[in-house]
Design an enzyme around this catalytic site. Structure first.
Site, PDB file in Angstrom:
ATOM      1  N   LYS A  19      51.759   5.831   7.591  1.00  0.00           N
ATOM      2  CA  LYS A  19      50.624   5.145   6.856  1.00  0.00           C
ATOM      3  C   LYS A  19      49.607   5.844   6.171  1.00  0.00           C
ATOM      4  O   LYS A  19      49.181   5.487   4.939  1.00  0.00           O
ATOM      5  CB  LYS A  19      49.934   4.325   7.911  1.00  0.00           C
ATOM      6  CG  LYS A  19      48.900   3.249   7.579  1.00  0.00           C
ATOM      7  CD  LYS A  19      48.064   2.689   8.605  1.00  0.00           C
ATOM      8  CE  LYS A  19      49.009   1.643   9.372  1.00  0.00           C
ATOM      9  NZ  LYS A  19      48.377   0.736  10.241  1.00  0.00           N
ATOM     10  N   GLU A  78      53.783  15.880  11.974  1.00  0.00           N
ATOM     11  CA  GLU A  78      55.065  16.029  12.044  1.00  0.00           C
ATOM     12  C   GLU A  78      55.899  15.522  10.892  1.00  0.00           C
ATOM     13  O   GLU A  78      56.861  15.969  10.484  1.00  0.00           O
ATOM     14  CB  GLU A  78      55.466  15.410  13.327  1.00  0.00           C
ATOM     15  CG  GLU A  78      55.115  15.769  14.644  1.00  0.00           C
ATOM     16  CD  GLU A  78      53.748  15.121  15.073  1.00  0.00           C
ATOM     17  OE1 GLU A  78      53.182  15.319  16.178  1.00  0.00           O
ATOM     18  OE2 GLU A  78      53.053  14.327  13.896  1.00  0.00           O
ATOM     19  N   GLY A 102      51.614   0.585  14.918  1.00  0.00           N
ATOM     20  CA  GLY A 102      52.809   1.538  14.818  1.00  0.00           C
ATOM     21  C   GLY A 102      53.982   0.875  15.476  1.00  0.00           C
ATOM     22  O   GLY A 102      55.019   0.927  15.058  1.00  0.00           O
ATOM     23  N   ARG A 103      53.766   0.972  16.670  1.00  0.00           N
ATOM     24  CA  ARG A 103      54.805   0.363  17.836  1.00  0.00           C
ATOM     25  C   ARG A 103      55.333  -0.989  17.529  1.00  0.00           C
ATOM     26  O   ARG A 103      55.859  -1.684  18.220  1.00  0.00           O
ATOM     27  CB  ARG A 103      54.413   0.762  19.084  1.00  0.00           C
ATOM     28  CG  ARG A 103      53.123   0.210  19.680  1.00  0.00           C
ATOM     29  CD  ARG A 103      52.742   0.608  20.949  1.00  0.00           C
ATOM     30  NE  ARG A 103      51.425   0.074  21.441  1.00  0.00           N
ATOM     31  CZ  ARG A 103      50.136   0.754  20.977  1.00  0.00           C
ATOM     32  NH1 ARG A 103      50.214   1.688  20.195  1.00  0.00           N
ATOM     33  NH2 ARG A 103      49.134   0.415  21.715  1.00  0.00           N
ATOM     34  N   GLU A 155      52.405   3.143  25.949  1.00  0.00           N
ATOM     35  CA  GLU A 155      51.327   3.450  24.770  1.00  0.00           C
ATOM     36  C   GLU A 155      50.337   2.293  24.822  1.00  0.00           C
ATOM     37  O   GLU A 155      49.126   2.435  24.490  1.00  0.00           O
ATOM     38  CB  GLU A 155      51.850   3.740  23.509  1.00  0.00           C
ATOM     39  CG  GLU A 155      50.652   4.246  22.440  1.00  0.00           C
ATOM     40  CD  GLU A 155      51.539   4.738  21.474  1.00  0.00           C
ATOM     41  OE1 GLU A 155      52.046   6.155  21.368  1.00  0.00           O
ATOM     42  OE2 GLU A 155      51.682   4.214  20.079  1.00  0.00           O
ATOM     43  N   HIS A 190      76.603   6.326  36.981  1.00  0.00           N
ATOM     44  CA  HIS A 190      77.166   7.748  37.471  1.00  0.00           C
ATOM     45  C   HIS A 190      76.011   8.871  37.379  1.00  0.00           C
ATOM     46  O   HIS A 190      76.436  10.004  37.469  1.00  0.00           O
ATOM     47  CB  HIS A 190      78.504   7.911  36.610  1.00  0.00           C
ATOM     48  CG  HIS A 190      79.294   7.048  36.522  1.00  0.00           C
ATOM     49  ND1 HIS A 190      80.644   7.229  37.667  1.00  0.00           N
ATOM     50  CD2 HIS A 190      79.649   5.923  36.042  1.00  0.00           C
ATOM     51  CE1 HIS A 190      81.356   6.161  37.441  1.00  0.00           C
ATOM     52  NE2 HIS A 190      80.872   5.439  36.643  1.00  0.00           N
ATOM     53  N   LYS A 213      47.024  15.943  19.973  1.00  0.00           N
ATOM     54  CA  LYS A 213      47.110  16.264  18.395  1.00  0.00           C
ATOM     55  C   LYS A 213      45.887  17.240  18.160  1.00  0.00           C
ATOM     56  O   LYS A 213      46.113  17.945  17.449  1.00  0.00           O
ATOM     57  CB  LYS A 213      47.015  15.183  17.483  1.00  0.00           C
ATOM     58  CG  LYS A 213      48.592  14.202  17.820  1.00  0.00           C
ATOM     59  CD  LYS A 213      48.351  13.232  16.819  1.00  0.00           C
ATOM     60  CE  LYS A 213      49.671  12.197  16.774  1.00  0.00           C
ATOM     61  NZ  LYS A 213      49.718  11.210  15.925  1.00  0.00           N
TER      62      LYS A 213
END
Length: 549
Positions: A206, A212, A267-268, A353, A384, A512
């Protein structure tokens, strides 16, 4: 409004949890032959069976009363009306507007945001159609064969999940890749497999400043130039999902190929917006529209259905029952569908979050446990790996089992095994196996009594482990949209009951900020002013390693 712990419904809930803590689900089924039929919700192609939970009608009634006391209905209405329910950032949380039909009207600040949404969606459709039909070409006139989405968090997890889940619908020419980890092994390894003349990069940030994402994007940009491309060619191979025109332009991307969204899109909660560009490229505008339609159908159900029929509300309330009543600390998500194998990772961000908060919306310390540690893996594989802990461990771990009744992408003899295992595991977790049952089975197998006595404790299963079973008619764009919206609204329901803001994430920023200071210390020497002795020692070790490399 007083916190939930000050309401009579909360005390009633706690007292009831204490009273039924040792009750067994087997007995609940024995006492109520209609339990399985009564404890179901259905919305379109999604059915929830919540009968295998350690809860009875009195417990549910206490939860419904608590929802009323915390004004859940009013909170839902406020979200759908575009009120600034994200108080710390003073903005609405309007992901529901992203999937409203074109003729809907939702005004925020005197502007119909639905019209804005569809203007941007139309722009996405035109671009996706051009790429899919081959009229968008790279610098040498060749069609795009590979799409690389560079983002992180919500700019990665949602599109990655949906593209994976709907892979059978993908365009036969287009391969979709996702890069999120700033560890350079991912981006450099991928680039070695790509042809620069047929690769399209989507840079999703955005602010166009996410460290990153921009680090990976810059590496991709330099690789592209190193392959013989010019600066002018960047505009034919890079597009952006962002709101920062200046930074996008400086990178070399044509602003005409910048796709935007709004500050009321978290964002999510953003896969429904331009962040979903890789989805639209992969499966096409029509399938993307069906994804939105499924989510909108769930939105309307959540907004209007009574609590006892409201699928997201029921999941949210049952989660509160376990976290605050029976003190469970984790929640397992086990999709019995290969296409949904990314769902647990997506839900980790969505849930943890959103509701991983220790203060209320007004800044007061919470008086309850909030959130759960969400984890999971594909159900068949998990059997398993970690199911031993579910069956015979000492922890209470509620679980969601998710399976499609029909799977046209799996041969019938495979799918019947998947269905059988999903159903049987929920049964085994609930019923367990008594010592007498274990003894009888071993006698029938011909074991002698001494060996039976030795093995009986190890082959006894206490049971009474709760599960929700979510049945999809089939995994389609529409059902997937509804499923993801369902979980969004489950998380919101719980946030309302705990009085936390489910739409900010200030905790993400601290790490961050400190990382930037540590990185500066690598370059400039010394240490951040607030670094403890352990952190200083680790900086020394890292600095030595970087100097030697």
């Amino acid at each position: 409004m007083p916190p939930p712990t000050r309401h009579g419904a909360w005390h009633r809930l706690q007292a009831h949890a204490d009273a039924v803590r040792s009750h067994r689900m087997r007995d609940l089924f024995d006492a109520d032959p209609e339990r399985a039929q009564r404890m179901q919700c259905r919305v379109g192609s999604i059915r929830l069976d919540y009968s295998k939970n350690r809860i009875d009608d009195d417990g549910l009634d206490a939860l419904f009363t608590l929802a009323e006391a915390m004004n859940l209905r009013g909170a839902i209405d406020a979200m759908f009306a575009g009120e600034p329910i994200n108080a710390t950032e003073q903005r609405p949380a309007l992901h529901v507007a992203l999937r409203m039909p074109r003729d809907a009207v939702l005004e925020v600040g005197g502007r119909n945001v639905v019209a804005d949404v569809h203007t941007e969606l139309d722009k996405l459709r035109r671009f996706a159609t051009a790429v899919r039909e081959g009229t968008w070409k790279g610098r040498t006139g060749r069609e795009v064969t590979d799409v690389v989405n560079i983002g992180i968090g919500g700019s990665d997890l949602g599109p990655r999940l949906v593209c994976d889940a709907l892979r059978p619908l993908s365009h036969p020419r287009l391969r979709t890749h996702f890069v999120a980890n700033v560890d350079g092994a991912r981006i450099t390894g991928l680039l070695r497999t790509l042809d620069p003349d047929t690769t399209l990069f989507i840079v999703a940030s955005k602010s166009f400043g996410t460290q990153e994402t921009l680090t990976n994007a810059t590496t991709a940009r330099q690789w592209f130039l190193d392959q013989g491309a010019s600066e002018a060619d960047i505009a034919k191979h890079f597009v952006a999902v962002s709101t920062n025109t200046d930074k996008v332009t400086a990178f070399g991307i044509d602003p005409a190929n910048m796709f935007g969204f709004w500050d009321w899109v978290g964002g999510r909660y953003s896969l429904w917006s331009a962040i979903g560009l890789p989805i639209m490229l992969a499966v096409g505008p029509d399938a993307f529209d069906q994804l939105l339609a499924g989510a909108h159908a769930m939105d309307e159900h959540f907004r209007t259905a009574p609590w006892q029929e409201n699928l997201p509300v029921m999941l949210g309330l049952i989660g509160v029952w376990y976290i605050n009543g029976l003190r469970a600390g984790t929640h397992l998500v086990a999709p019995y569908d290969h296409g949904l194998r990314q769902l647990p990772a997506y839900l980790q961000q969505l849930d943890m979050e959103s509701n991983g908060k220790s203060v209320t919306r007004t800044g007061a310390p919470v008086e309850t446990k909030t959130g759960a540690v969400v984890w999971g893996y594909s159900g068949i594989n998990g059997q398993h790996a970690f199911y031993q802990l579910l069956h015979q461990g000492t922890r209470l771990i509620p679980a969601d089992f998710i399976v499609s009744l029909h799977n046209p992408n799996s041969p019938p003899h495979h799918h019947r095994i998947v269905l059988a295992n999903c159903i049987a595991q929920a049964q085994a977790l609930m019923q367990g196996r008594t010592t007498e049952q274990a003894r009888a089975e071993m006698r029938a197998a011909g074991l002698d009594e001494a060996r039976i006595r030795e093995l009986a404790p190890h082959r006894t299963f206490d049971g009474n482990h709760p599960t929700n079973t979510l049945l999809l008619d089939a995994l389609t764009p529409h059902s997937l949209g509804a499923l993801l919206a369902m979980y969004e609204h489950k998380v919101f329901t719980q946030g309302v009951l705990w009085q936390v803001n489910s739409f900010d994430q200030w905790g993400v920023e601290l790490g961050k900020d400190l990382a930037r200071r540590v990185e500066t210390a690598f370059d400039e020497g010394g240490y951040p002013d607030d670094a403890d002795t352990s952190t200083r020692a680790l900086i020394d070790l890292a600095r030595d390693a970087l100097d030697a490399s």
